[in-house]
Design an enzyme around this catalytic site. Structure first.
Site, PDB file in Angstrom:
ATOM      1  N   ARG A 264       0.841  -1.199   0.000  1.00  0.00           N
ATOM      2  CA  ARG A 264       0.000   0.000   0.000  1.00  0.00           C
ATOM      3  C   ARG A 264       0.872   1.242   0.000  1.00  0.00           C
ATOM      4  O   ARG A 264       1.663   1.463   0.916  1.00  0.00           O
ATOM      5  CB  ARG A 264      -0.942   0.011   1.212  1.00  0.00           C
ATOM      6  CG  ARG A 264      -1.936  -1.149   1.184  1.00  0.00           C
ATOM      7  CD  ARG A 264      -2.923  -1.081   2.315  1.00  0.00           C
ATOM      8  NE  ARG A 264      -3.751  -2.287   2.330  1.00  0.00           N
ATOM      9  CZ  ARG A 264      -4.694  -2.538   3.242  1.00  0.00           C
ATOM     10  NH1 ARG A 264      -4.923  -1.670   4.211  1.00  0.00           N
ATOM     11  NH2 ARG A 264      -5.393  -3.661   3.191  1.00  0.00           N
ATOM     12  N   ARG A 279       1.905   0.643  10.428  1.00  0.00           N
ATOM     13  CA  ARG A 279       1.471   1.082   9.089  1.00  0.00           C
ATOM     14  C   ARG A 279       2.678   1.035   8.151  1.00  0.00           C
ATOM     15  O   ARG A 279       3.461   1.965   8.075  1.00  0.00           O
ATOM     16  CB  ARG A 279       0.877   2.487   9.154  1.00  0.00           C
ATOM     17  CG  ARG A 279       0.206   2.940   7.850  1.00  0.00           C
ATOM     18  CD  ARG A 279      -0.417   4.311   8.003  1.00  0.00           C
ATOM     19  NE  ARG A 279      -1.564   4.268   8.876  1.00  0.00           N
ATOM     20  CZ  ARG A 279      -2.806   3.986   8.490  1.00  0.00           C
ATOM     21  NH1 ARG A 279      -3.055   3.710   7.232  1.00  0.00           N
ATOM     22  NH2 ARG A 279      -3.796   3.967   9.362  1.00  0.00           N
ATOM     23  N   GLU A 351      -6.857  -0.625  15.394  1.00  0.00           N
ATOM     24  CA  GLU A 351      -7.451  -1.580  14.455  1.00  0.00           C
ATOM     25  C   GLU A 351      -6.479  -2.698  14.068  1.00  0.00           C
ATOM     26  O   GLU A 351      -5.320  -2.439  13.740  1.00  0.00           O
ATOM     27  CB  GLU A 351      -7.888  -0.848  13.178  1.00  0.00           C
ATOM     28  CG  GLU A 351      -8.504  -1.784  12.131  1.00  0.00           C
ATOM     29  CD  GLU A 351      -8.576  -1.164  10.754  1.00  0.00           C
ATOM     30  OE1 GLU A 351      -8.546  -1.935   9.778  1.00  0.00           O
ATOM     31  OE2 GLU A 351      -8.642   0.077  10.661  1.00  0.00           O
ATOM     32  N   SER A 354     -10.626  -5.713   9.988  1.00  0.00           N
ATOM     33  CA  SER A 354     -11.831  -5.046   9.511  1.00  0.00           C
ATOM     34  C   SER A 354     -12.610  -6.063   8.690  1.00  0.00           C
ATOM     35  O   SER A 354     -12.076  -6.634   7.731  1.00  0.00           O
ATOM     36  CB  SER A 354     -11.458  -3.840   8.649  1.00  0.00           C
ATOM     37  OG  SER A 354     -12.595  -3.080   8.304  1.00  0.00           O
ATOM     38  N   ARG A 394       0.861  -6.227  12.609  1.00  0.00           N
ATOM     39  CA  ARG A 394       0.144  -5.607  13.738  1.00  0.00           C
ATOM     40  C   ARG A 394      -0.041  -6.598  14.879  1.00  0.00           C
ATOM     41  O   ARG A 394      -0.008  -6.215  16.054  1.00  0.00           O
ATOM     42  CB  ARG A 394      -1.200  -5.067  13.266  1.00  0.00           C
ATOM     43  CG  ARG A 394      -1.067  -3.878  12.336  1.00  0.00           C
ATOM     44  CD  ARG A 394      -2.378  -3.145  12.111  1.00  0.00           C
ATOM     45  NE  ARG A 394      -2.178  -2.012  11.219  1.00  0.00           N
ATOM     46  CZ  ARG A 394      -3.010  -0.986  11.106  1.00  0.00           C
ATOM     47  NH1 ARG A 394      -4.114  -0.962  11.822  1.00  0.00           N
ATOM     48  NH2 ARG A 394      -2.761  -0.001  10.272  1.00  0.00           N
TER      49      ARG A 394
END
Length: 430
Positions: A264, A279, A351, A354, A394
């Site tokens: 990403r 991230r 988070e 999701s 994460r």
């Protein structure tokens, strides 16, 4: 993509849905394009009727020996054909413009999605586990980026040397832990009814379009060529496995999983969670994807959330589940639950998963249908769902911070020890 017929007949409903999403749509442009397209279709039909009538005259006139009149009728047919060809080209232009217009409208939230302005209005659904009180244990908890550097398992400097910011080299027990997590996630899903895939990580433009990454999020994607991209998540590849296909109702629900590298660019996210491995531009994630009949998709969403929760419970990581409100909902989703894991370095939940029900939004873009002859004729669009199950990076950060010890070591969660060669602790790497 939304059903154009629904939009045409229910523009007020779309007005409300987009307002709840804190956005809007160009209602006037939609009806301008739709009106002209339908007018062109009507004109073509009228011209075709006129052409057919003139064509019939030609044969009759020829039989009657009226050659001049027959030639005039032929010329009239030729002119009508020219008009039809021109209108066909205009119709194609209008349909392309309308398709592009529709492709940029996000999904409509379902009734179960709470109405809210932004992430601050996401209601909490439940919590599991209790965060550790490190002060009561007599030491101050470290952030995973400090723990990883001290232990020699996370190397941010070499990651930056090799690839730039937000890339990290994992070494020793850090690399082993990442691989252990991926295997643990996948084995758990397989034991609970999922089918594993290893898809390509490079996909074509139409594949990114099918799940809604394009055209809206092209700036966040890594291009490998003009029309090829590195996947941001295995959802893109898994969902499009059935692009252009019609499934049988007896096959549903289909439950797929894959562990892949994910990429990403995340343009515009500088300054957000840029420390550590929360991230990253490249990370490993195990994804869950489902194809379900519309009447079963809500239940499949709940079970997908439960699947991700089960993994966190097995790891003993405290978490909470929130329901995303309309103002925080992703582009393709009609309903989403986020699972947030406790991170001591943030003194907050962050988070980690999701899980979304996209309804028929992605299926309409990718043309994925199913047949159920006992209940209806023809074919209808399936519902697609996707969820993280889980990202290794994460999860590693959460394990490092929640399982750290006063001496700087990290206790390996019991369920991961078989994947770590029986290791019980991560210690300083030589």
């Amino acid at each position: 993509m939304l059903d154009i017929k629904f939009v045409r007949e229910n523009p007020d409903a779309l007005d409300e849905a987009m307002a709840n999403r804190q956005g809007s749509w160009d209602r006037e442009k939609f009806f301008e394009l739709d009106g002209e397209r339908r007018a062109v279709i009507t004109e073509v039909e009228e011209l075709q009727a006129q052409r057919n009538a003139e064509s019939k005259k030609i044969g009759m006139l020829m039989k009657e020996g009226k050659r001049e009149e027959a030639e005039a009728a032929k010329e009239a047919v030729r002119l009508v054909n020219e008009k039809i060809e021109g209108l066909a080209a205009r119709r194609s232009e209008l349909e392309d413009a309308q398709y592009d217009f529709m492709a940029r409208i996000p999904n409509m939230p379902c009734e179960a999605t709470p109405v809210g302005v932004d992430e601050n209005e996401n209601p909490e659904v439940r919590r599991w586990g209790t965060p550790r009180d490190f002060a009561a244990e007599g030491f101050e908890a470290k952030a995973h980026w400090d723990l990883g550097t001290d232990l020699g398992i996370l190397d941010f400097e070499r990651g930056a040397k090799l690839s730039g910011g937000r890339f990290t080299v994992l070494s020793g027990d850090g690399a082993t832990l990442d691989r252990a997590l991926e295997n643990f996630f996948l084995n758990t899903h397989l034991a609970r009814g999922f089918k594993e895939f290893i898809p390509p990580v490079v996909v074509n433009r139409e594949i990114m379009f099918g799940t809604g990454q394009l055209p809206k999020f092209e700036d966040d994607a890594y291009h490998t060529g003009e029309d090829q991209f590195l996947i941001p998540t295995a959802e893109v590849a898994l969902t499009n496995l059935h692009a252009g296909e019609t499934l049988d109702a007896s096959q549903l629900p289909l439950r797929y999983t894959a562990g892949t590298p994910c990429f990403r660019e995340e343009a515009g996210s500088a300054g957000r969670d840029t420390r550590g491995i929360i991230r990253q531009h490249q990370f490993t994630k195990v994804e869950m994807v489902k194809f379900a009949r519309p009447e079963e998709s809500d239940d499949e969403l709940e079970s997908m959330v439960a699947e991700a929760e089960y993994i966190l419970q097995q790891l003993g990581l405290p978490y909470r589940v929130i329901s995303l409100c309309t103002g925080d909902l992703g582009f393709s989703a009609r309903q989403t639950y986020d699972i947030e894991v406790w991170l001591p370095s943030y003194n907050a939940y962050k988070e980690i998963s999701s899980c979304s029900n996209c309804g028929d939004f992605q299926a309409r873009r990718a043309n994925i249908k199913y047949r159920d002859p006992e209940n209806f004729k023809g074919a209808r669009f399936v519902h697609t769902l996707n969820g993280s199950g889980l990202p290794t990076g994460r999860t590693m950060a959460a394990i490092m911070e929640n399982y750290q010890n006063a001496d700087g070591t990290i206790t390996v969660p019991e369920v991961l020890r078989p994947y770590m060669g029986g290791r019980e602790h991560i210690e300083i790497q030589e």
